[in-house]
Motif scaffolding. Sequence first.
Motif, PDB file in Angstrom:
ATOM      1  N   TYR A 125     103.495  46.808 -44.573  1.00 19.04           N
ATOM      2  CA  TYR A 125     103.565  45.347 -44.510  1.00 19.04           C
ATOM      3  C   TYR A 125     104.924  44.903 -43.965  1.00 19.04           C
ATOM      4  O   TYR A 125     105.005  44.045 -43.072  1.00 19.04           O
ATOM      5  N   GLN A 126     105.980  45.498 -44.502  1.00 26.69           N
ATOM      6  CA  GLN A 126     107.330  45.109 -44.085  1.00 26.69           C
ATOM      7  C   GLN A 126     107.530  45.356 -42.588  1.00 26.69           C
ATOM      8  O   GLN A 126     108.081  44.511 -41.869  1.00 26.69           O
ATOM      9  N   GLY A 127     107.094  46.506 -42.122  1.00 27.65           N
ATOM     10  CA  GLY A 127     107.299  46.829 -40.713  1.00 27.65           C
ATOM     11  C   GLY A 127     106.361  46.078 -39.790  1.00 27.65           C
ATOM     12  O   GLY A 127     106.796  45.465 -38.810  1.00 27.65           O
ATOM     13  N   ALA A 128     105.055  46.111 -40.098  1.00 26.03           N
ATOM     14  CA  ALA A 128     104.062  45.540 -39.187  1.00 26.03           C
ATOM     15  C   ALA A 128     104.118  44.020 -39.153  1.00 26.03           C
ATOM     16  O   ALA A 128     103.917  43.411 -38.091  1.00 26.03           O
ATOM     17  N   VAL A 129     104.390  43.388 -40.294  1.00 26.66           N
ATOM     18  CA  VAL A 129     104.372  41.926 -40.368  1.00 26.66           C
ATOM     19  C   VAL A 129     105.761  41.344 -40.111  1.00 26.66           C
ATOM     20  O   VAL A 129     105.947  40.486 -39.244  1.00 26.66           O
ATOM     21  N   GLU A 130     106.752  41.816 -40.864  1.00 25.61           N
ATOM     22  CA  GLU A 130     108.065  41.190 -40.842  1.00 25.61           C
ATOM     23  C   GLU A 130     108.960  41.695 -39.717  1.00 25.61           C
ATOM     24  O   GLU A 130     109.682  40.912 -39.094  1.00 25.61           O
ATOM     25  N   GLN A 131     108.912  42.998 -39.457  1.00 26.56           N
ATOM     26  CA  GLN A 131     109.829  43.552 -38.458  1.00 26.56           C
ATOM     27  C   GLN A 131     109.289  43.427 -37.032  1.00 26.56           C
ATOM     28  O   GLN A 131     109.977  42.941 -36.125  1.00 26.56           O
ATOM     29  N   PHE A 132     108.047  43.865 -36.816  1.00 27.06           N
ATOM     30  CA  PHE A 132     107.505  43.917 -35.455  1.00 27.06           C
ATOM     31  C   PHE A 132     106.583  42.744 -35.118  1.00 27.06           C
ATOM     32  O   PHE A 132     106.327  42.485 -33.946  1.00 27.06           O
ATOM     33  N   GLY A 133     106.040  42.078 -36.131  1.00 22.75           N
ATOM     34  CA  GLY A 133     105.157  40.943 -35.871  1.00 22.75           C
ATOM     35  C   GLY A 133     103.847  41.326 -35.214  1.00 22.75           C
ATOM     36  O   GLY A 133     103.298  40.563 -34.410  1.00 22.75           O
ATOM     37  N   TRP A 134     103.316  42.504 -35.540  1.00 31.47           N
ATOM     38  CA  TRP A 134     102.048  42.925 -34.958  1.00 31.47           C
ATOM     39  C   TRP A 134     100.883  42.100 -35.497  1.00 31.47           C
ATOM     40  O   TRP A 134      99.872  41.955 -34.827  1.00 31.47           O
ATOM     41  N   LEU A 135     101.014  41.588 -36.706  1.00 28.30           N
ATOM     42  CA  LEU A 135      99.992  40.731 -37.303  1.00 28.30           C
ATOM     43  C   LEU A 135     100.636  39.880 -38.383  1.00 28.30           C
ATOM     44  O   LEU A 135     101.806  40.086 -38.729  1.00 28.30           O
ATOM     45  N   THR A 136      99.890  38.919 -38.939  1.00 34.93           N
ATOM     46  CA  THR A 136     100.430  38.036 -39.971  1.00 34.93           C
ATOM     47  C   THR A 136     100.110  38.565 -41.359  1.00 34.93           C
ATOM     48  O   THR A 136      99.290  39.476 -41.528  1.00 34.93           O
ATOM     49  N   GLY A 137     100.754  37.978 -42.369  1.00 30.61           N
ATOM     50  CA  GLY A 137     100.483  38.378 -43.748  1.00 30.61           C
ATOM     51  C   GLY A 137      99.033  38.201 -44.139  1.00 30.61           C
ATOM     52  O   GLY A 137      98.417  39.152 -44.681  1.00 30.61           O
ATOM     53  N   PRO A 138      98.411  37.031 -43.920  1.00 31.22           N
ATOM     54  CA  PRO A 138      96.984  36.873 -44.241  1.00 31.22           C
ATOM     55  C   PRO A 138      96.100  37.868 -43.494  1.00 31.22           C
ATOM     56  O   PRO A 138      95.110  38.356 -44.045  1.00 31.22           O
ATOM     57  N   GLN A 139      96.438  38.193 -42.245  1.00 33.99           N
ATOM     58  CA  GLN A 139      95.659  39.192 -41.514  1.00 33.99           C
ATOM     59  C   GLN A 139      95.775  40.569 -42.168  1.00 33.99           C
ATOM     60  O   GLN A 139      94.803  41.329 -42.228  1.00 33.99           O
ATOM     61  N   MET A 140      96.958  40.894 -42.693  1.00 35.08           N
ATOM     62  CA  MET A 140      97.156  42.162 -43.380  1.00 35.08           C
ATOM     63  C   MET A 140      96.267  42.245 -44.623  1.00 35.08           C
ATOM     64  O   MET A 140      95.662  43.295 -44.903  1.00 35.08           O
ATOM     65  N   ILE A 141      96.181  41.157 -45.356  1.00 34.26           N
ATOM     66  CA  ILE A 141      95.333  41.132 -46.552  1.00 34.26           C
ATOM     67  C   ILE A 141      93.866  41.297 -46.168  1.00 34.26           C
ATOM     68  O   ILE A 141      93.112  42.048 -46.810  1.00 34.26           O
ATOM     69  N   ASP A 142      93.442  40.619 -45.106  1.00 35.46           N
ATOM     70  CA  ASP A 142      92.063  40.767 -44.639  1.00 35.46           C
ATOM     71  C   ASP A 142      91.784  42.212 -44.212  1.00 35.46           C
ATOM     72  O   ASP A 142      90.699  42.755 -44.468  1.00 35.46           O
TER      73      ASP A 142
END
Length: 454
Positions: free
Chosen positions: A281-298
């Motif tokens: 989550y930290q890398g994909a959402v916050e660091q690189f912006g590959w997806l959003t937090g809600p998308q990660m939960i989905d």
Amino acid sequence: MMRATPRPEAVSFGQAFRFWLKLGFISFGGPAGQIAIMHRELVEQKRWISEKRFLHALNYCMLLPGPEAQQLATYIGWLMHRTWGGVVAGVLFVLPSLFILIALSWIYVAFGDVPLVAGIFYGIKPAVAAIVLQAVYRIGGKSLKNPREAPVPWIVAAISFIAIALLHVPFPWVVLGAALTGWLCARFAPGQFTSGGHTSAGGTHAPALIDDDTPTPLHARFKKSRLAAVLATGAVLWLLPMGALLAWQGWNGALAQMSWFFTKAALLTFGGAYAVLPYVYQGAVEQFGWLTGPQMIDGLALGETTPGPLIMVVAFVAFVGGWTKEVLGPDALFQGATLAALLVTWFTFLPSFIFILAGGPLVESTHGKIQFTAPLAAITAAVVGVIASLALFFITHVAFPADMTAGLASSVEWPAVVIMLAAGVALLRYKVGVIPVIATCAVLGLLLRLSGLA
């Protein structure tokens, strides 16, 4: 004296291939459910491997980073049919879920709504909870002996349950504590963790193809030259695609960054996917912006309700990231997203194969030696507690999915509870197969959603 039940006949590579392919499509429930399915199919029904040999392999896989159920399949496939047997078992464990997740990810990013799939998964989730509960019953019943004669395994299981479910102790510490307990018992109280499984002569269980007394096959015996060959092959299989990505898009390219990031994630997944999800989550959402937090939960919801290892959620992350970053350009969104998902899956699972093919011969050489088997048996006892905590987690979230702080009577999801109870009775009381149970529950969930009753 003649055996009451003959030893199973040798299993051909084709027979094994068909089983591993089927397993890839029915491996719901995360590691606990997947291990339960393999135990039921391989130990109890097909008798391809004995209880003790199954648990011996499982205990090693629990020590490794990576998806333990997929590694267990790889281990057993390797033990039965050499290197290609292990590769096929491990790949087929992942491949169906990869294709399913790519399809669902495309529906998600292209249309944003999957009500039909949601209805099916509404019924599958209670079935998964019942499968996990069955795993507690089956593995606990086989690995925990009479508590009066051997109380330590029961204590280890209980402490592990409390540590995971209530105290939220990291999984590696639970495993380490159990292994230390087993090591101490091997020196001072060896009777606590001596296996009570059957032997091929005069045991209470039917003999297995790979039985307690079956000698380690030649290909599974340790050789330094083989170890070096496996490690060298693994290095080449990592360097070639990484080198190609660097030459194509450079170090800062999205595909190279994904491949490197998930290589590191693969080496940090001690304790299963949940332990590494905060890192992802930290890398994909916050660091690189590959997806959003809600998308990660989905994506996690999709990963939990599709077959295969939960860590396959990385394929969803990569697909959405490849789509968002347009890694092959705006005119090839699907192709770029699919390539990202394939690459990330490769770099995530490659270490798992290397761990098994390189370390398997060392593990086989410890079979039957209490100084090695007692710590591993203690880990099995801890796993019973861990699976019990996971069963509690699933049951609670199936019964109270919305708001557990509200009044329990008003927030109970009764249709899901009924499906869960029916699945549990079918599995435990009437010994119905996993596939019919999952299929029936999926249909019930879809009908309930379509009718508006759930």
